[in-house]
Design an enzyme around this catalytic site. Structure first.
Site, PDB file in Angstrom:
ATOM      1  N   LEU A  84       0.827  -1.204   0.000  1.00 12.54           N
ATOM      2  CA  LEU A  84       0.000   0.000   0.000  1.00 12.54           C
ATOM      3  C   LEU A  84       0.858   1.249   0.000  1.00 12.54           C
ATOM      4  O   LEU A  84       1.707   1.445   0.872  1.00 12.54           O
ATOM      5  CB  LEU A  84      -0.922   0.017   1.219  1.00 12.54           C
ATOM      6  N   TRP A  85       0.635   2.110  -1.003  1.00 10.69           N
ATOM      7  CA  TRP A  85       1.218   3.441  -1.061  1.00 10.69           C
ATOM      8  C   TRP A  85       0.353   4.331  -0.162  1.00 10.69           C
ATOM      9  O   TRP A  85      -0.774   4.685  -0.511  1.00 10.69           O
ATOM     10  CB  TRP A  85       1.181   3.964  -2.481  1.00 10.69           C
TER      11      TRP A  85
ATOM     12  N   ILE B 156       4.121  -1.591   3.650  1.00  6.13           N
ATOM     13  CA  ILE B 156       3.721  -0.190   3.579  1.00  6.13           C
ATOM     14  C   ILE B 156       4.792   0.608   2.848  1.00  6.13           C
ATOM     15  O   ILE B 156       5.976   0.553   3.203  1.00  6.13           O
ATOM     16  CB  ILE B 156       3.514   0.404   4.987  1.00  6.13           C
ATOM     17  N   LYS B 157       4.362   1.370   1.832  1.00  7.81           N
ATOM     18  CA  LYS B 157       5.260   2.301   1.169  1.00  7.81           C
ATOM     19  C   LYS B 157       4.895   3.710   1.609  1.00  7.81           C
ATOM     20  O   LYS B 157       3.743   4.111   1.536  1.00  7.81           O
ATOM     21  CB  LYS B 157       5.149   2.205  -0.341  1.00  7.81           C
ATOM     22  N   GLN B 158       5.901   4.453   2.051  1.00  8.78           N
ATOM     23  CA  GLN B 158       5.655   5.793   2.560  1.00  8.78           C
ATOM     24  C   GLN B 158       6.832   6.704   2.233  1.00  8.78           C
ATOM     25  O   GLN B 158       7.982   6.254   2.171  1.00  8.78           O
ATOM     26  CB  GLN B 158       5.445   5.746   4.085  1.00  8.78           C
TER      27      GLN B 158
END
Length: 349
Positions: free
Chosen positions: A197-198, A235-237
């Site tokens: 998830l971006w 998680i992409k952050q």
């Protein structure tokens, strides 16, 4: 690779920092046993563990628990011209996948169209992550929305090991996006694919007095926390650039302890707060590499990797810095990032 030279004046601060906010021993850190130690105790179906095994076992970082992903969805998110004019060869989907393979990445994340165009040639050579939704770039005036460009079933039939999606937390369309992506992730898990998830923040109100708090540690941390709640496996952050977004915008709820004792102004401590909000690292945090800015890209990418690793993160997802330059230079940049995670002297703070 000379980390001291690349990090310059920040070398001592970044390589010698000791985190005194949330202790490293409280985190679930990356490692070669991460699936056995953490994921196997979850509700993920057995085929998802197999797909994650493909991801964690592939490329130069295979077996380490760290992840290096090449993402190339910018042709939609930023327009094909803005993305590929500097290197038109990457209008060809094969070049995108070949860069990921030559770079020794764990996976390539891109659009359904790109992967579909070359799937039978490459799907058995590197794990595919199909990005399900994208922005509507030609809508005028621009709006903060993400729409589904393909289905989970189509990604499964393509042979993808995982699917990805973006939620614009804070946007007018956030509620619908959460519902859509949550349902998509449930279907992906049922079909045996992992989920990425971006977790991006989008709202003009997040900009206050010339400062953009959409990359604040506290607001991005909450976005991460919402992302793991819908069972994003990764998680992409964006890495935090400031803090106390809640205080600046005067909205939402937080606690003074976040700013008094659980974070400091140090970039490693700010990024650790992002990891903490990923269920203490149960859902690994990968930071984005950001846009290409020219000659300083290598140093900036290595800096981001050092901060991520020392904060307890699990890797980097770098696109434009790699594909907006000659292939050999792009490969060298990807390898330099990976070398940070392979370097045992770079420890978790």
């Amino acid at each position: 690779m000379d980390l001291q030279t690349l990090l310059g004046d920040e070398a001592e601060s970044l390589l010698g920092h000791e985190c005194k906010t949330v202790a490293r021993d409280d985190l679930h850190l990356p490692g070669g046993d991460f699936i056995d130690r953490i994921v196997s105790g979850t509700d993920r179906p057995a085929p998802v563990l197999r797909s994650l095994g493909q991801l964690y076992g592939h490329g130069r970082l295979g077996g380490t628990g760290y992840i290096s992903i090449l993402p190339v969805d910018q042709g939609i998110e930023h327009s094909g011209a803005a993305s590929f004019a500097k290197n038109p060869a990457y209008f060809d989907p094969a070049k995108i996948v070949e860069l990921a393979i030559e770079g020794g990445c764990n996976a390539v994340a891109t659009t359904y169209g790109v992967l579909g165009a070359v799937s039978r040639k490459y799907v058995h050579k590197i794990p595919f992550i199909v990005k399900l939704n994208h922005s509507e770039l030609l809508t005028y005036p621009a709006k903060y929305d993400q729409v589904m460009y393909t289905s989970v079933q189509a990604a499964f039939e393509l042979g993808a090991a995982g699917v990805g999606a973006t939620i614009y937390f804070g946007s007018d369309e956030e509620t619908r996006q959460i519902q859509e992506v949550s349902e998509a992730f449930q279907e992906a898990h049922a079909l045996g694919m992992f989920t990425v998830l971006w977790c991006y923040l989008r709202n003009s109100a997040f900009k206050k007095d010339g400062v953009d708090y959409s990359t604040s540690a506290d607001l991005t941390g909450q976005a991460n926390h919402m992302g793991v709640t819908i069972e994003a496996d990764i998680i992409k952050q964006k890495q935090p650039e400031n803090n106390n977004g809640y205080g600046a915008i005067g909205f939402g709820r937080t606690d003074p302890l976040v700013y008094d004792s659980l974070t400091t102004n140090h970039p490693i401590d700010l990024t650790r707060w992002q990891v903490v909000n990923c269920y203490m690292g149960r859902s690994p945090l990968i930071n984005s590499g950001g846009e290409s800015k020219g000659q300083n890209d290598l140093a900036q990418a290595v800096r981001t990797a050092v901060i991520n690793k020392r904060a307890g993160g699990a890797g980097l997802i770098v696109g434009r810095k790699a594909f907006q330059r000659p292939t050999s230079e792009g490969v060298d940049l990807i390898h330099a990032i990976q070398d940070v995670y392979l370097d045992k002297s770079v420890t978790v703070a």
